[in-house]
Design an enzyme around this catalytic site. Structure first.
Site, PDB file in Angstrom:
ATOM      1  N   GLU A   1       0.824  -1.208   0.000  1.00 50.31           N
ATOM      2  CA  GLU A   1       0.000   0.000   0.000  1.00 50.31           C
ATOM      3  C   GLU A   1       0.860   1.261   0.000  1.00 50.31           C
ATOM      4  O   GLU A   1       0.546   2.233  -0.698  1.00 50.31           O
ATOM      5  CB  GLU A   1      -0.932  -0.025   1.226  1.00 50.31           C
ATOM      6  CG  GLU A   1      -2.193   0.777   1.042  1.00 50.31           C
ATOM      7  CD  GLU A   1      -3.259   0.392   2.066  1.00 50.31           C
ATOM      8  OE1 GLU A   1      -4.007  -0.555   1.806  1.00 50.31           O
ATOM      9  OE2 GLU A   1      -3.309   1.028   3.139  1.00 50.31           O
TER      10      GLU A   1
ATOM     11  N   GLU B   1       2.013   1.736  -3.408  1.00 47.94           N
ATOM     12  CA  GLU B   1       0.940   2.314  -4.222  1.00 47.94           C
ATOM     13  C   GLU B   1       0.852   3.819  -3.997  1.00 47.94           C
ATOM     14  O   GLU B   1       0.654   4.593  -4.929  1.00 47.94           O
ATOM     15  CB  GLU B   1      -0.413   1.711  -3.813  1.00 47.94           C
ATOM     16  CG  GLU B   1      -0.752   0.377  -4.411  1.00 47.94           C
ATOM     17  CD  GLU B   1      -2.170  -0.031  -4.003  1.00 47.94           C
ATOM     18  OE1 GLU B   1      -2.349  -0.402  -2.830  1.00 47.94           O
ATOM     19  OE2 GLU B   1      -3.078   0.038  -4.837  1.00 47.94           O
TER      20      GLU B   1
ATOM     21  N   CYS C   1      -8.517  -2.400   3.647  1.00 50.47           N
ATOM     22  CA  CYS C   1      -8.348  -3.666   4.368  1.00 50.47           C
ATOM     23  C   CYS C   1      -9.589  -4.085   5.133  1.00 50.47           C
ATOM     24  O   CYS C   1      -9.641  -5.161   5.708  1.00 50.47           O
ATOM     25  CB  CYS C   1      -7.136  -3.636   5.280  1.00 50.47           C
ATOM     26  SG  CYS C   1      -6.909  -2.075   6.057  1.00 50.47           S
TER      27      CYS C   1
ATOM     28  N   SER D   1      -7.044   1.392  -2.764  1.00 50.30           N
ATOM     29  CA  SER D   1      -5.853   0.559  -2.780  1.00 50.30           C
ATOM     30  C   SER D   1      -6.282  -0.825  -3.239  1.00 50.30           C
ATOM     31  O   SER D   1      -7.262  -1.384  -2.740  1.00 50.30           O
ATOM     32  CB  SER D   1      -5.260   0.473  -1.381  1.00 50.30           C
ATOM     33  OG  SER D   1      -4.406  -0.646  -1.305  1.00 50.30           O
TER      34      SER D   1
ATOM     35  N   LYS E   1     -15.434 -10.524   7.884  1.00 54.08           N
ATOM     36  CA  LYS E   1     -14.303 -11.310   7.396  1.00 54.08           C
ATOM     37  C   LYS E   1     -14.768 -12.668   6.889  1.00 54.08           C
ATOM     38  O   LYS E   1     -14.123 -13.284   6.056  1.00 54.08           O
ATOM     39  CB  LYS E   1     -13.250 -11.469   8.499  1.00 54.08           C
ATOM     40  CG  LYS E   1     -12.443 -10.206   8.758  1.00 54.08           C
ATOM     41  CD  LYS E   1     -11.420  -9.953   7.664  1.00 54.08           C
ATOM     42  CE  LYS E   1     -10.776  -8.574   7.795  1.00 54.08           C
ATOM     43  NZ  LYS E   1      -9.927  -8.254   6.647  1.00 54.08           N
TER      44      LYS E   1
ATOM     45  N   GLU F   1     -15.661 -11.940   3.421  1.00 53.47           N
ATOM     46  CA  GLU F   1     -14.520 -11.607   2.570  1.00 53.47           C
ATOM     47  C   GLU F   1     -13.894 -12.862   1.929  1.00 53.47           C
ATOM     48  O   GLU F   1     -13.369 -12.806   0.824  1.00 53.47           O
ATOM     49  CB  GLU F   1     -13.463 -10.854   3.384  1.00 53.47           C
ATOM     50  CG  GLU F   1     -12.346 -10.265   2.531  1.00 53.47           C
ATOM     51  CD  GLU F   1     -11.257  -9.602   3.354  1.00 53.47           C
ATOM     52  OE1 GLU F   1     -10.958 -10.098   4.460  1.00 53.47           O
ATOM     53  OE2 GLU F   1     -10.704  -8.589   2.900  1.00 53.47           O
TER      54      GLU F   1
ATOM     55  N   GLU G   1     -10.616 -13.546  -6.782  1.00 55.35           N
ATOM     56  CA  GLU G   1      -9.239 -13.249  -6.371  1.00 55.35           C
ATOM     57  C   GLU G   1      -8.916 -13.786  -4.979  1.00 55.35           C
ATOM     58  O   GLU G   1      -7.750 -13.826  -4.588  1.00 55.35           O
ATOM     59  CB  GLU G   1      -8.983 -11.741  -6.417  1.00 55.35           C
ATOM     60  CG  GLU G   1      -8.952 -11.209  -7.836  1.00 55.35           C
ATOM     61  CD  GLU G   1      -9.743  -9.927  -7.996  1.00 55.35           C
ATOM     62  OE1 GLU G   1     -10.616  -9.661  -7.137  1.00 55.35           O
ATOM     63  OE2 GLU G   1      -9.504  -9.198  -8.963  1.00 55.35           O
TER      64      GLU G   1
ATOM     65  N   CYS H   1     -11.026  -1.903  14.160  1.00 59.27           N
ATOM     66  CA  CYS H   1     -11.220  -3.327  14.456  1.00 59.27           C
ATOM     67  C   CYS H   1     -11.310  -3.622  15.949  1.00 59.27           C
ATOM     68  O   CYS H   1     -11.963  -4.578  16.354  1.00 59.27           O
ATOM     69  CB  CYS H   1     -10.090  -4.145  13.856  1.00 59.27           C
ATOM     70  SG  CYS H   1      -9.777  -3.744  12.144  1.00 59.27           S
TER      71      CYS H   1
END
Lengths: 165, 583
Positions: free
Chosen positions: B280, B283, B301, B321, B360, B363, B369, B511
């Protein structure tokens, strides 16, 4: 009902533009727009609610909160024959609850395709207590109701006789 | 602000104007029972338990919605109030199934606790529990409407705190239900699975999907090589399940417990957080220095946040990102890099992650991907709460465990990696490494106090290699639109970007306040967990991702360099505009 079936097209943006016309886009007017849609189709189709949500920038969830809070609004099309039995104090004292149960049983005994033609609901006092107990059959008020009379009404509607009274 | 003097149970107290009777009582150590009021939320007076008596006032006002007035004489507890409260509880229980023993909140339910405190032994009212099917459509959360007490917390969390509007009040009176618009399935609604509804629900009406049984099965199944990773914020929160103060850093004990549960290798998501930073920060340099692609760069994230952006703000997709989240990076590296180095067949590797988060779980399958290793990169994501139950099931005396270390290749982390657990942390971690990339300075500025803390939107301007970098940090999805609108405005006017770098975490506090963390979170607890994260960072000798020896090894022996072709293939993802409603 005699109202046209809403299609994807007619319940969409055209219909909203047609019916809510010059309504200003502000929160206070949301309920007016819902009334216009309800009056046009007899219910508020999801497609219309989604478009209204975009046009008024109001979350769809809020629109459904309004729709389901007020008994006036429907979110599914109404049946061919609507029967609304009054359960207000006066009607209730005159046995309307028993008539309601009877009607539920009567409809339950019908074959499914016939049962689907009826929409049975209840209402709290419609302000003509002298006619108690009463039922709204479509837009027609029928008073001094008895279980037998109710049976005749349902049979009459089933055979499409226009002479219910 | 002027002080108001009141008497509570005969005790004089001066509080600021606008304070509720509920909060005023707390100041003299009096706790009035509540089921709907939560410190995160505006009081609605829905449950009726917090009634009090005020001399000269008719009836019983509700303490949560009544502000103090000068000279008020308030009584919070007497026989009659207790009787009324008990009746309120009995009425709530009359619409609640008696299924405590098999309920996901058994032992942590606020209703159960109050029923116990009020010695409720029998029900005086007839039961009315309508049968409503459960909603399991999201694969992250279970909605059990029968257990709903209609306190409204989840709806206010979803609408006011998170601005998602997946949940709403349907119908009215006794027929009221919390459901998506028009009673569709939750997975068809805008729900981003942040799980804040479940973290605020007082009962078992909304809980995480429990997948512990599947993890036990994988651990038992012969031939599996089961590896586990723990997310940054889990280490400072799980202690609350075992009687520790919030914020206690239990990393070593967690490693030890996981090893005893039978995991074959113990890894740390903090390691892959360091990898995320390498990607990141690179980037960012690409965009900031080389003017490739648009600024601001926005962190990605948090899966609830990316889901939210894809649904509500798809115009920001080019700003995101493309680096995967640390959870997914560890998964794919375990099944490629680790497998190759250890000579393991990747099909036998099962990756379990311990996350503070219900999203999560979503996810894991959010796009093709997430299968970059050729297998499902992460097999199962458990929440902090689920892991705590596994530790208890295994009879591990957690509080007596000696700390142990993580396993090598994917287990070493820097202070920057651990910072991912709190709002502002990803940006702080990225800035440390971006500075190094930009200036080559070995000892860059480490701490960016301006973007720490619990303020909803934090802004800062910093100097980096002689250039000004403008930052914004938002947490709690309700704060996102304001930040993005500011960016849209400067774009429309064709001005310099308002910000160069934006960090978003979906949950309040980041989080550490995630939807899968131990129950009962308030800002006070969030702040303590946050301090635990900062302490973990300070305790580390290595504070920057680019100094993590295992990260260096990974790039030297496997990935080559950040943003390399291989890194792109394994560690990056793409975003798509998604409809807000599926129907």
């Amino acid at each position: 009902m005699g109202e046209p079936e809403p299609t994807q097209q007619s319940s969409g943006s055209d219909a909203i533009c047609e019916f809510i016309g010059n309504l200003k886009v502000e929160n206070d007017n949301l309920i007016l727009a819902l009334h216009a849609i309800e009056n046009r189709f007899g219910y508020v189709p999801r497609q219309s609610a989604l478009l209204l949500s975009k046009r008024f920038s109001v979350p769809l969830a809020r629109i459904y909160e309004v729709l389901t809070f007020y008994h006036y609004f429907r979110t599914t099309p109404s049946a061919e024959h609507t029967l609304t039995i009054c359960l207000g104090t006066s009607c209730w004292l005159h046995g309307s609850e028993k008539i309601l149960r009877n009607s539920q049983n009567l409809l339950a005994e019908l074959p499914p395709e016939e049962r689907q033609r009826f929409g049975l609901s209840e209402v709290r006092c419609v302000g003509c207590c002298s006619l108690a107990p009463l039922v709204f059959a479509g837009k027609k008020v029928i008073g001094r109701l008895t279980p037998d009379k109710m049976k005749q009404i349902i049979e009459g509607l089933l055979s499409n006789r226009g002479d219910i009274s | 602000m002027s002080q108001i003097n009141v008497q509570i149970n005969g005790m004089a107290v001066a509080v600021s104007e606008g304070t509720s009777l509920l909060d005023a009582a707390r100041m003299v150590q009096v706790k009035i029972p509540t089921l709907c009021k939560h410190p995160d939320l505006v009081a609605t007076g829905a449950c009726g338990l917090c009634i009090v008596r005020v001399r000269g006032m008719a009836g019983f006002p509700r303490a949560c919605t009544t502000p103090v007035e000068e000279g008020m004489d308030i009584y919070t507890h007497d026989n009659e109030l207790t009787e009324v409260r008990r009746t309120v509880l009995e009425l709530i229980l009359s619409t609640h199934p008696n299924s405590c023993l098999t309920c996901g909140r058994n032992g942590s339910c606020e209703l159960q606790t109050l029923a116990a405190d009020f010695s409720i032994r029998e029900s005086s009212f007839a039961k009315y529990v309508p049968e409503i099917p459960r909603d399991t459509s999201t694969g992250s959360l279970i909605f059990d409407f029968e257990k709903c007490i209609k306190c409204g917390r989840c709806v206010h969390v979803c609408q006011d705190l998170q601005n998602v509007w997946a949940l709403s009040f349907l119908n009215r009176g006794i027929h009221t239900r919390m459901a998506p618009a028009g009673d569709i399935a939750l997975a068809e609604s805008p729900c981003v699975r942040c799980g804040q509804c479940s973290a605020h629900c007082p009962t078992g009406a909304i809980i995480e999907l429990d997948e512990t049984a599947e993890v036990w099965r994988l651990l038992r199944e012969p031939g599996n090589h089961v590896v586990v990773q723990i997310a940054p914020s889990v280490r400072v929160a799980i202690g609350e399940e075992f009687g520790y103060e919030p914020g206690t850093n239990l990393t070593g004990q967690l490693y030890a417990a996981l090893r005893r549960l039978g995991f074959h290798a113990i890894f740390d998501t903090n390691f892959s957080a360091d990898v995320t930073i390498m990607e990141e920060a690179s980037e960012f340099i690409e965009r900031f220095v080389h003017n490739r692609r648009e600024l601001p760069l926005i962190t990605s994230c948090c899966p609830s946040w990316t889901d939210y952006m894809e649904k509500f703000h798809p115009d920001f997709i080019p700003h995101f990102s493309t680096a995967k989240s640390p959870q997914q990076m560890l998964g794919v590296l375990a099944k490629t890099y680790y497998a190759a180095r250890r000579g393991l067949d990747p099909s036998t590797i099962k990756v379990i992650s311990i996350m503070p988060c219900t999203a999560k779980k979503y996810e894991l399958t959010r796009s093709h991907e997430m299968y970059a290793s050729g297998y499902k990169d992460v097999d199962i994501a458990l929440t902090t709460r689920e892991l705590a139950r596994m530790i208890k099931q295994a009879g591990i005396e957690f509080h007596r465990l000696p700390p142990e270390n993580a396993d090598s290749l994917l287990g070493t982390y820097s202070g920057a990696g651990t910072m991912f657990g709190t709002t502002g942390g990803v940006m702080e971690a990225a800035l440390r490494t971006a500075q190094y990339f930009l200036t080559g300075e070995k000892m860059p500025r480490l701490v960016f106090e301006e973007i720490r803390g619990l303020t909803g939107i934090k802004e800062a301007k910093i100097e980096l290699a002689g250039q000004e970098i403008r930052l914004a940090v938002a947490h709690g999805l309700g704060h996102v639109a304001e930040v993005l609108d500011r960016v849209r405005e400067t774009k429309r006017k064709g001005e310099e970007p308002r910000y160069h770098f934006i960090e978003v975490m979906a949950c309040p506090g980041g989080c550490i306040g995630g939807g899968g963390q131990p129950y009962g979170v308030t800002d006070e607890i969030r702040a303590k967990r946050m301090q635990g994260i900062f302490q973990d960072d300070r305790d580390k000798t290595i504070r920057c991702s680019h100094d993590n020896p295992e990260v260096i090894e990974l790039y030297e022996t496997f990935l080559e360099k950040p943003l390399s072709e291989k890194a792109h293939q394994l560690l990056h993802t793409t975003y798509y505009a998604r409809p807000i409603y599926q129907r």
